[in-house]
Motif scaffolding. Sequence first.
Motif, PDB file in Angstrom:
ATOM      1  N   ASP A  29      64.806 -17.969  93.537  1.00  0.00           N
ATOM      2  CA  ASP A  29      65.506 -19.252  93.709  1.00  0.00           C
ATOM      3  C   ASP A  29      64.493 -20.229  94.321  1.00  0.00           C
ATOM      4  OD1 ASP A  29      67.375 -21.222  93.899  1.00  0.00           O
ATOM      5  OD2 ASP A  29      68.617 -20.242  95.413  1.00  0.00           O
ATOM      6  N   THR A  30      63.686 -20.821  93.446  1.00  0.00           N
ATOM      7  CA  THR A  30      62.406 -21.424  93.829  1.00  0.00           C
ATOM      8  C   THR A  30      62.533 -22.505  94.883  1.00  0.00           C
ATOM      9  OG1 THR A  30      61.583 -20.877  91.632  1.00  0.00           O
ATOM     10  CG2 THR A  30      60.326 -22.501  92.901  1.00  0.00           C
ATOM     11  N   GLU A  31      63.334 -23.526  94.614  1.00  0.00           N
ATOM     12  CA  GLU A  31      63.347 -24.667  95.536  1.00  0.00           C
ATOM     13  C   GLU A  31      64.252 -24.442  96.749  1.00  0.00           C
ATOM     14  OE1 GLU A  31      63.471 -28.555  93.728  1.00  0.00           O
ATOM     15  OE2 GLU A  31      62.200 -27.897  92.082  1.00  0.00           O
ATOM     16  N   ASN A  32      64.988 -23.329  96.753  1.00  0.00           N
ATOM     17  CA  ASN A  32      65.673 -22.905  97.982  1.00  0.00           C
ATOM     18  C   ASN A  32      64.793 -21.981  98.816  1.00  0.00           C
ATOM     19  OD1 ASN A  32      68.201 -24.188  98.072  1.00  0.00           O
ATOM     20  ND2 ASN A  32      69.108 -22.737  96.631  1.00  0.00           N
ATOM     21  N   HIS A  33      63.641 -21.545  98.255  1.00  0.00           N
ATOM     22  CA  HIS A  33      62.727 -20.631  98.954  1.00  0.00           C
ATOM     23  C   HIS A  33      63.462 -19.333  99.332  1.00  0.00           C
ATOM     24  CE1 HIS A  33      60.151 -24.146  99.110  1.00  0.00           C
ATOM     25  NE2 HIS A  33      61.119 -24.802  99.699  1.00  0.00           N
TER      26      HIS A  33
END
Length: 727
Positions: free
Chosen positions: A290-294
């Motif tokens: 979940d890339t942009e939530n890290h």
Amino acid sequence: MAAGGLAGLLPAQTQLEYALLDADTAQEKENLVYQYLKKMDSRERDLTVPELGGDLQWLNTEGPISLHKDLCGKVVVLDFFTYCCINCLHLLPDLHALEHQYSDKDGLIIVGVHSAKFPNEKVLDNIKSAILKYNIIHPVVNDADATLWHELEVSCWPTLVILGPRGNMLFSLVGEGHREKLFLFTSITLKFYKERGQIKDDNIGIKLYRDSLPPSPLLFPGKVTVDNSGERLVIADTGHHRILVTQKNGRILHIIGGPNRGRRDGRFSEAAFNSPQGIAIKNNVIYVADTENHLIRKIDLELEMVTTVAGIGIQGVDKEGGAKGEEQPISSPWDVVFGNSISGTQEDDVLWIAMAGTHQVWALMLEGGKLPKGSDLKKGVCLRFAGSGNEENRNNAYPHKAGFAQPSGLSLASEEPWNCLFVADSESSTVRTISLKDGAVKHLVGGERDPLNLFAFGDVDGAGINAKLQHPLGVTWDKKRKLLYVADSYNHKIKVVDPKMKNCATLAGTGEASNVVGSSFTQSTFNEPGGLCVEESGCLMYVADTNNHQIKVLDLDTKILSMALPILNPEACDVPDNLPVQKDKITNLPKLPKSAPNVQLPSLTVAPGQTIQFLLKLTLPPDSKLNEEAPNSWFITAEDNTWLLQGQCLSGEIKDVSCQTVIPFQLPRSCLSAEATLAVKVCLYYCSKGSSACMMKGISFSQPLQIASTNQGSLTQVELIHVFLTN
């Protein structure tokens, strides 16, 4: 020209930065910035930014913007960025927050100055896609020749330059992680010039590119994977912030999250993601980068629940790790793949993570075990496996001393003699390997020998270092052929690598960014493909053709590239999965006029479980148009063989005859007869342009099937062509 460029700011701003370190309170910091502005504003000669050339291309605006006319009376934040750069992406949330707090009415304007690293990034359409992908809502100028970059002597991405209302340079911030300073400098600058009556509250003509886009079933799909059975696909529908699980014919089984970005665990209907990328599936469990939530998320298809297994939801700067997953901060995970520890008793007890944000490869221990050159680790621990955290193309026998540059794709070859992870290292434009015996990091193809040169890119087939790639984002291992496929994203190609010989060659794509399905792989085109996978049998490859918003299907046996996988909503399908065909569904299908011709197709030899794609190509009489208000449709029947229809999508709409309609059909795994006939029928309503007369017309295609027990290939295509004649 700005005298001395950003270097002219350096002495005064350095003094300010040191003073801010010694300041204890917010008021002290504000006073220091205020005094700094008084000093900078009283200079005899402003450090003035030169005007942008009038021939530059602008996005998200109604037209070109003049820095010294349109933005006179505004505090301007110039964001020098390039859309491939993970550090530039990390800065975007800070800019989103800033423009949420201050609008152009308050006197603030953010302008993205796109200064490309790669040739592919100079193309306006590709920047448009990036603006949509990353939800950029401020004006962006395509400074393709880096004119302003050179004028101001900018040296790295990202760089922020804050201008006063006369176009006078006041501050610069280099790199990411300066949110507090950005807000401090901007807020005091607005206050300072408002007190002097130099801020204007007029509107700037913003016209968001995203508002002109038609809806699409997929939006910038970043990655795709297939389960071991080959029957289910998992798609990271990145732009819709959701995960789709589909049948191989495209019928949706589960929609998880979306369409808006968010961060929430829970049931499928309430879960939320933020630009998810990598996915890995085993049985009924999916792991998601979940890339942009890290974060790393876990999807349980049986319980229909989403949970968080790694990350805290804030970008991490830790380059070591070692805490329990949900307590360990991580940074922009871009891909995930299952693997085995060297001492574990269970298969797939490690989740490898391409940690693009810290330029490393990490591991999440799904069970207790040991990694190469490591100690025993408990279940749930998340830690760095390879990469120093420095952005470089450095190979080394010791994994912690190696360097990566934004690793974005992973694939596992667990069998000997490879026993390694393949890594698509995007910013070095290389493919690298990490040994799962001893952790040694080695070069495979692309790049060059200098570990600090991240500009050794191109589009050259060849061996080892002589091969050149351009920002590859995905890799997948073909167990059957012992070959590696690479999504060479900025070259808009799929390449194939023989790891034994280190040969790299173009498999599919022309190098042109477009959406053409040709008669062969090399005549077909892609647009920044971001991910790919090969099913266990080695027959089909699925490609996330990101900027075309499609999943493309390549048959590796026949070398045929099919049309994009149609994404079929479950409500559009007339037959529930694994249920007998309901008689009322069949009787509700439209009846064709008696005059409808019946086209007998040549017999087709197929196998149980095989997918047929019917490609429907219809031509209306001259000066006729489709009546879009009428129920134009296709439907499938099998009079004496209704067992064929189990779990199928029996009908669909026809909205446009100018392009072909793809009708997917998958034979049941268990076939009750060696021979059967399938009928594809079409019912159309069209009107003559010169009169008010409307006609209902039909056509039926009969497809005899010979069902063989041997494999005939996973996908076959049948063209259904008909020209309707004038009455």
